[in-house]
Design a protein around this motif. Structure first.
Motif, short mmCIF file in Angstrom:
data_model
loop_
_atom_site.label_atom_id
_atom_site.label_comp_id
_atom_site.label_asym_id
_atom_site.label_seq_id
_atom_site.Cartn_x
_atom_site.Cartn_y
_atom_site.Cartn_z
N TYR A 289 4.88 -0.95 2.86
CA TYR A 289 4.63 0.38 2.28
C TYR A 289 5.52 0.61 1.07
O TYR A 289 6.69 0.24 1.05
N VAL B 258 -0.24 1.37 6.86
CA VAL B 258 0.67 0.23 6.93
C VAL B 258 1.34 0.15 8.30
O VAL B 258 1.42 -0.92 8.92
N SER C 170 0.85 -1.20 0.00
CA SER C 170 0.00 0.00 0.00
C SER C 170 0.88 1.24 0.00
O SER C 170 2.01 1.21 0.49
N ASP C 171 0.35 2.34 -0.52
CA ASP C 171 1.11 3.59 -0.52
C ASP C 171 0.71 4.51 0.64
O ASP C 171 1.08 5.67 0.66
N SER C 172 -0.04 3.96 1.61
CA SER C 172 -0.40 4.74 2.79
C SER C 172 0.46 4.28 3.97
O SER C 172 0.21 3.24 4.57
N LYS C 173 1.49 5.07 4.27
CA LYS C 173 2.42 4.70 5.34
C LYS C 173 1.72 4.66 6.69
O LYS C 173 2.03 3.81 7.54
#
Length: 205
Positions: free
Chosen positions: A203, A170, A164-167
């Motif tokens: 991430y 994640v 996912s690109d949502s740190k």
């Protein structure tokens, strides 16, 4: 490199006071009223004259660029961007890899989520796209992760490497950060799924 926009903002109050003082004297001495719009116009003109002298074309901060744009001064200003090389890597043998992305227009706003699932030999397994109504980026990301893990389970894929690109999301799922109460419902459902499957969540920007 120094942000010359800071210099411009430093002298702008002096320009404003100068033009207000001139307008006041014109009114008192000559009996000619100067409107606020005319004062604003003169101040803006001063800024346009001074901007090229301060070399605003070099790199400036993103917030500075927004202010310059509102004044019609953005021109060819270079906004610094961070570049990162992104590479798809194989999941472990027997696992599949699922890339998930979600976003909300306006954050919050109308939200969508989607992504793709592949096997370790890069073979396409499935793709997905869903609308999630009104919400935030975090909400749509957590909901998209839950929905795709549920799909993997239903398709018989119980070893999933999810990216996912949502740190924030994640980190919270990996217990490295706090989870917002607004995301708790979907976060809890994801954690429940993770107890019945082998799931690795990482991430990637």
């Amino acid at each position: 490199m120094r942000d010359h926009f800071l210099t411009l903002t430093g002298i702008t109050p002096s320009i404003i006071f100068w033009e207000i003082w001139l307008a006041r004297n014109t009114d008192r001495m000559d009996g000619v009223a100067v409107s606020a719009l005319k004062v604003i116009s003169k101040v803006t003109r001063w800024i346009h004259v001074l901007a090229p002298l301060l070399s605003l074309q070099p790199s400036v901060r993103r917030t500075s660029a927004k202010a310059l744009d509102s004044l019609g001064l953005l021109g060819n200003v270079i906004i610094p961007r961070h570049v990162a090389m992104i590479k798809w890597t194989r999941p472990p043998p027997g696992w599949i890899k699922v890339n998930v992305d979600g976003s909300a227009l306006g954050n919050p706003g109308s939200s969508r989520g989607g992504g793709v699932g592949r096997s370790g030999d890069r073979n396409f397994l499935f793709a997905f796209f869903s609308g999630y109504g009104f919400g935030s980026n975090g909400r749509v990301e957590t909901k998209a992760i839950w929905a795709r893990l549920s799909l993997c389970r239903d398709l018989g894929f119980n070893k999933v490497e999810l990216v996912s690109d949502s740190k924030v999301v994640v980190d919270s799922l990996n217990r490295q950060g706090a989870i917002s109460w607004a995301l708790w419902y979907w976060w809890a459902r994801i954690k429940a799924l993770m107890t019945s499957m082998e799931v690795s969540i990482s991430y990637s920007p």
